[in-house]
Design an enzyme around this catalytic site. Structure first.
Site, PDB file in Angstrom:
ATOM      1  N   GLY A 187      42.188  54.249  22.458  1.00  0.00           N
ATOM      2  CA  GLY A 187      41.809  55.235  21.440  1.00  0.00           C
ATOM      3  C   GLY A 187      41.065  54.715  20.228  1.00  0.00           C
ATOM      4  N   LYS A 205      27.473  49.108  10.390  1.00  0.00           N
ATOM      5  CA  LYS A 205      28.332  48.352   9.467  1.00  0.00           C
ATOM      6  C   LYS A 205      27.554  47.197   8.840  1.00  0.00           C
ATOM      7  CE  LYS A 205      32.459  49.698  12.036  1.00  0.00           C
ATOM      8  NZ  LYS A 205      33.297  49.406  13.201  1.00  0.00           N
TER       9      LYS A 205
END
Ligand code: HSE
Length: 431
Positions: A187, A205
């Site tokens: 997940g 990022k």
């Protein structure tokens, strides 16, 4: 006691974590801040599904206007991700005099300039600690803890999903697809896992880290991005035999007056700290002029670690609101020694190369002849021959070569009859 009202848009995994922390640690945070941090409204399209935190139903709404247009709400926490409508929500909140906290790396990487300018115009801030490295306080460290430093480079393992896959291949012998399936089950992959494995999440990022280190919000088109989807178990194993681990690195590095901004799989020596960063862990290695070489390490994804970063942003904003201050977070100063962004073609690197070639006399001579033509020097060669077959893998390490030359040589080599499939080339980093 002064009350600071929070409006949350996006009651998903991280959103629920934020509510959990603000509720369970209310008295602790009140003691720390001297403020009552109050959740005034929570907005999500789905207000029916059960979350792992209970909330008063009267706080829930499907209508974002109940947050964006409520003058009593001081801080918008945007946790829906994606570009639209997150961008419009943040813009609207700023227009209406709210500060913003977000974890939305893609949005800030692509539209940061516009949103940061809007924020400064309105005398408000956008904080985004959770956008890189989840709970690792890398943004705050770069903008505050290392404020007096200039940077030579920043190298990061900033995508937990890719790192999980590569570690699982290296440590447990999983194939790429098996490891990806496991990562999805856990997940922490993005809704679209291509963002993780094709390197885009790392690139988003990296754009934010580059902004903080070098004062340039570079365009996505100026970032070289290569993901891990072509990395095979064989490459991971051969790299290991040679004393390396393969990691997806996000790199912003000064080379003279140039800055290279790139994301790609990289062979790093097993002895380097980054080589032992496994699973969903992230690590960011910074070379700074005053504080020296620093490594920031921790879980790079997960409900509470990301929510911890969101809460830290909320708390920081509450202190400014309490003091009636506006400290522009983006106290960004351009590194003037950086004159240009270097294109990947012009960059230099050592490489690991795997050819799949016919096992017959003269093949290696033809390969090395082409490399020599481009002035590419071979450091080592091994023919990997488990069972005698017609085609065998030849693994080669080469000394530093210009990307453009290597690509030209490989395209010539790949056209040889003796070569069965497209050769694999992975950069090696001298860290
Ligand atoms: N998909 C991201 C990762 C989540 O795997 O690192 C955290 O940004």
């Amino acid at each position: 006691m002064k009350k600071i009202n929070i409006g949350l848009i996006g009651f998903g995994n991280i959103g629920s974590g934020v509510i959990k922390i603000l509720r369970n640690k209310k008295s602790f945070l009140t003691k720390k801040t001297g403020l009552n941090i109050n959740i005034k409204k929570i907005c999500d399209q789905d207000i029916i599904s059960k979350r792992n935190v209970g909330v008063d139903k009267r706080l829930l709404t499907r209508d974002p206007k109940e947050i964006l247009e409520d003058p009593q709400i001081d801080i918008l926490v945007e946790l829906i991700g994606g570009i639209h409508p997150a961008k419009e929500f943040i813009s609207e909140a700023l227009k209406n005099g709210k500060n913003v906290v977000t974890a939305n790396k893609a949005l800030l990487a692509l539209h940061g300039q516009e949103l940061f300018t809007e924020a400064i115009d309105k005398g408000k801030n956008i904080y985004f600690e959770a956008s890189v490295g989840a709970g690792i306080p890398i943004i705050k460290s770069l903008r505050e803890g290392l404020v007096a430093n200039k940077f030579k480079s920043i190298l990061g393992i900033v995508n937990g999903t890719s790192n999980y896959i590569l570690s699982s291949m290296s440590k447990n012998g999983r194939t790429f697809n098996e490891a990806l399936k496991e990562a999805k089950k856990k997940g922490f992959a993005e809704k679209n896992p291509a963002l993780d494995i094709e390197g885009m999440d790392s690139a988003h990022k990296l754009i934010l880290l580059t902004y903080l280190c070098f004062g340039r919000l570079v365009n996505m088109k100026d970032v070289f991005v290569e993901g891990i989807s072509r990395i095979s178990l064989a490459d991971v194993d051969y790299a290991k035999e040679l004393g390396f681990e393969i990691k997806l690195l996000a790199i912003a590095q000064k080379e003279g007056e140039d800055l290279e901004v790139r994301v790609h799989p990289t062979l790093i020596p097993k002895s380097h700290l980054l080589a032992s960063v496994d699973g969903i862990f992230n690590a960011i290695y910074v070379e700074s002029d005053l504080a020296g070489d620093l490594l920031f390490y921790g879980p790079g994804a997960g409900q509470l670690s990301a929510a911890s970063a969101v809460v830290s942003d909320i708390v920081e904003l509450t202190q400014d609101i309490k003091a009636g201050l506006f400290r522009p977070m983006m106290n960004i100063v351009r590194d003037k020694t950086v004159k240009r962004l270097r294109k990947i073609d012009e960059s230099f690197s050592r490489y690991y190369i795997r050819f799949t070639a016919l096992d017959k006399p003269g093949v290696l001579a033809r390969i090395s002849g082409i490399l020599a033509k481009f002035c590419i020097s071979i450091a080592s060669v091994t023919q990997k021959e488990k069972n005698r077959t017609e085609f065998v893998p030849i693994v080669m390490l080469i000394h530093e070569a210009k990307e453009k030359d290597l690509r030209a040589a490989l395209s010539m080599i790949d056209r040889l009859d003796a070569i069965k499939e497209k050769s694999v080339a992975i950069r090696m980093e001298e860290v």
